[in-house]
Enzyme design. Structure first.
Site, mmCIF file in Angstrom:
data_model
loop_
_atom_site.group_PDB
_atom_site.id
_atom_site.type_symbol
_atom_site.label_atom_id
_atom_site.label_comp_id
_atom_site.label_asym_id
_atom_site.label_seq_id
_atom_site.Cartn_x
_atom_site.Cartn_y
_atom_site.Cartn_z
ATOM 1 N N GLN A 71 -28.435 65.395 23.644
ATOM 2 C CA GLN A 71 -29.014 66.672 23.256
ATOM 3 C C GLN A 71 -29.143 67.629 24.445
ATOM 4 O O GLN A 71 -29.098 67.217 25.604
ATOM 5 C CB GLN A 71 -30.393 66.456 22.630
ATOM 6 N N HIS A 72 -29.323 68.917 24.098
ATOM 7 C CA HIS A 72 -29.794 69.968 25.008
ATOM 8 C C HIS A 72 -28.773 70.477 26.013
ATOM 9 O O HIS A 72 -28.980 71.546 26.585
ATOM 10 C CB HIS A 72 -31.030 69.524 25.807
ATOM 11 N N ASP A 223 -28.311 62.796 19.539
ATOM 12 C CA ASP A 223 -28.267 61.339 19.641
ATOM 13 C C ASP A 223 -29.484 60.659 19.029
ATOM 14 O O ASP A 223 -29.362 59.606 18.389
ATOM 15 C CB ASP A 223 -28.060 60.890 21.087
#
Length: 460
Positions: A71-72, A223
């Site tokens: 992520q991110h 994830d």
């Protein structure tokens, strides 16, 4: 037999599983490594995906595929679809000051109420603020912003058009500029970070929706959302011990924690995924084993040979800074050492207890947000350690269930891919792996000593 594929493009590697769409039975799998570092050119992910797919036997007989990813991460593209700069990953903490500024500008309560998050260095929005301040030319060149799994799905589509970027609700909810209740981006928050809101953002697909590519391509997922789909968490809180440590549960309402400990993410089914994350999990054990000159098996043996509480030795494992609590510049420390307790066994046990105590802070925070913490499902690389399994219920104070080791993120992506084929309201029911249950009497002294040691950072 209809086959589906699931991809886990994680921080460290790319894993691919090919499964029977109806039963979930594993047919074949493949993997490839990613380079180290907290900023990586996305081309490395693409190369690893191609290698992992080849290792897994290719896609010629596969009906659908979904990509789950870390992520991110900030992926910036120019008007031609070229990568503007190396992607900043979730664990790159250079945007810590940007996170603090963004939080101050609106106030933590306002952030939590509007999008369920309070900015920390992990989130995409803080990296965009860092980009605008530190690389203004790259910020001006940026025509689209996406996340790692979005970029891989887009590359699989092969069109090259920025308008064909897609994402899913779970990963969008971790950007810092998406409202997962209204299911829409929040342009003023994007503008607050980047100085403009005219960049292309991926279209957000529903959980079972798909787009065309070499095979049917699912929406994908962050994830953590994919892992929850893959492990079948049920009513248990799931604790994942990978590169990061994650505590999460499924909820019908979005969390709004102004302390910032619990992030109000969305899940991969249309619900919510309250989540607390630490930067320090499995690699705490790797570092401790290296320090003691042993392998992980011996580290586990040493830890189990020591008494609960490690005779007063406490490790605060902020080896990469920390996200929960938000201490990006912190370092790790050993406390309570004496001439008699400074043994390899106690240090090994303190490392495992410290790692688990860090996750227990997240358990407490989820409970405050309404999660029912009566059982924990423990997954991730460090969950294979016998010492971790036996010590966890002493620290968490609840029974711990450990499923057989598996690629749960990739499995969740594969299950989502199978969902795109059914047209049903819920994902297909797959047979879950056998699990082992661990119970032990709670030892409150472990967490009390850890809390005292960790408080020294918070009081600085």
């Amino acid at each position: 037999m209809t086959l589906v594929a699931g991809v886990d493009s994680s921080t460290q590697s790319c894993k691919v599983v090919v499964r029977d769409a109806e039963t979930g039975r594993l047919v074949r799998e493949g993997r490839a490594a990613h380079p180290d570092g907290t900023e990586v050119h996305p081309s490395h992910w693409w190369s690893a995906l191609q290698s992992a797919l080849a290792d897994a036997g290719g896609l010629s007989d596969v009906a659908a595929l979904s990509v789950a990813g870390q992520q991110h991460g900030m992926v910036c593209l120019d008007e031609a679809g070229e990568v503007v700069r190396e992607a900043l990953l979730w664990n790159d903490t250079r945007s810590a000051a940007a996170a603090a500024s963004l939080t101050d500008e609106l106030g933590a309560s306002e952030w939590a109420a509007r999008i369920g998050l309070v900015p920390v260095a992990s989130f995409t929005i803080t990296k965009l603020r860092w980009l605008a301040l530190n690389e203004p030319a790259n910020a001006r060149r940026t025509a689209a912003v996406c996340l790692p799994h979005d970029w891989l799905t887009w590359r699989l589509r092969g069109t090259g058009s920025l308008s064909d970027l897609v994402t899913d609700r779970s990963d969008a909810s971790g950007t810092g500029y998406f409202d997962s209740v209204a299911n829409e981006y929040v342009p003023d928050l994007l503008s607050l970070a980047l100085g403009r809101s005219d960049v292309v953002l991926p279209r957000v697909l529903g959980p079972a929706k798909f787009v065309d590519g070499p095979v049917r391509l699912g929406a994908g997922a962050g994830d953590n959302a994919a892992a929850m789909l893959g492990v079948g968490g049920g009513t248990d809180v799931v604790v994942s011990l990978g590169t990061s440590g994650v505590v999460t549960a499924t909820s019908e309402v979005r969390a709004a924690d102004a302390s910032g400990i619990v992030a109000g993410f969305a899940d991969a089914t249309g619900r919510y995924l309250p989540l607390a994350c630490t930067l320090n999990a499995a690699r705490v054990l790797d570092a401790t084993a290296r320090m003691l000159g042993v392998d992980l098996t011996r580290l586990s043996d040493l830890a189990l040979s020591a008494k609960p509480g490690a005779e007063g030795v406490v490790m605060v494992p902020y080896l990469e800074g920390e996200r929960t609590p938000n201490l990006p510049d912190a370092t790790g420390a050993l406390h309570g050492l004496t001439l008699t307790n400074a043994t390899p066994a106690n240090i090994a046990r303190a490392a495992i207890e410290g790692m688990l105590c860090g996750l227990a802070v997240g358990l407490d925070a989820l409970a405050e947000q309404g999660a029912d913490v009566t059982g924990v499902r423990l997954v991730g690389g460090a969950a294979v350690s016998p010492a971790v399994r036996e010590i966890a219920p002493m620290v968490f104070g609840v029974p711990v269930t450990v499923p057989a080791p598996d690629e749960y993120v990739a499995n969740g992506a594969a299950r989502q891919a199978a969902w795109t084929l059914t047209g049903e309201a819920t994902p297909p029911e797959w047979t879950l792996a056998e699990s082992t249950r661990y119970e032990a009497e709670a030892v409150p002294e472990i967490r009390a000593r850890y809390g005292d040691a960790a408080q020294r950072y918070l009081s600085r």
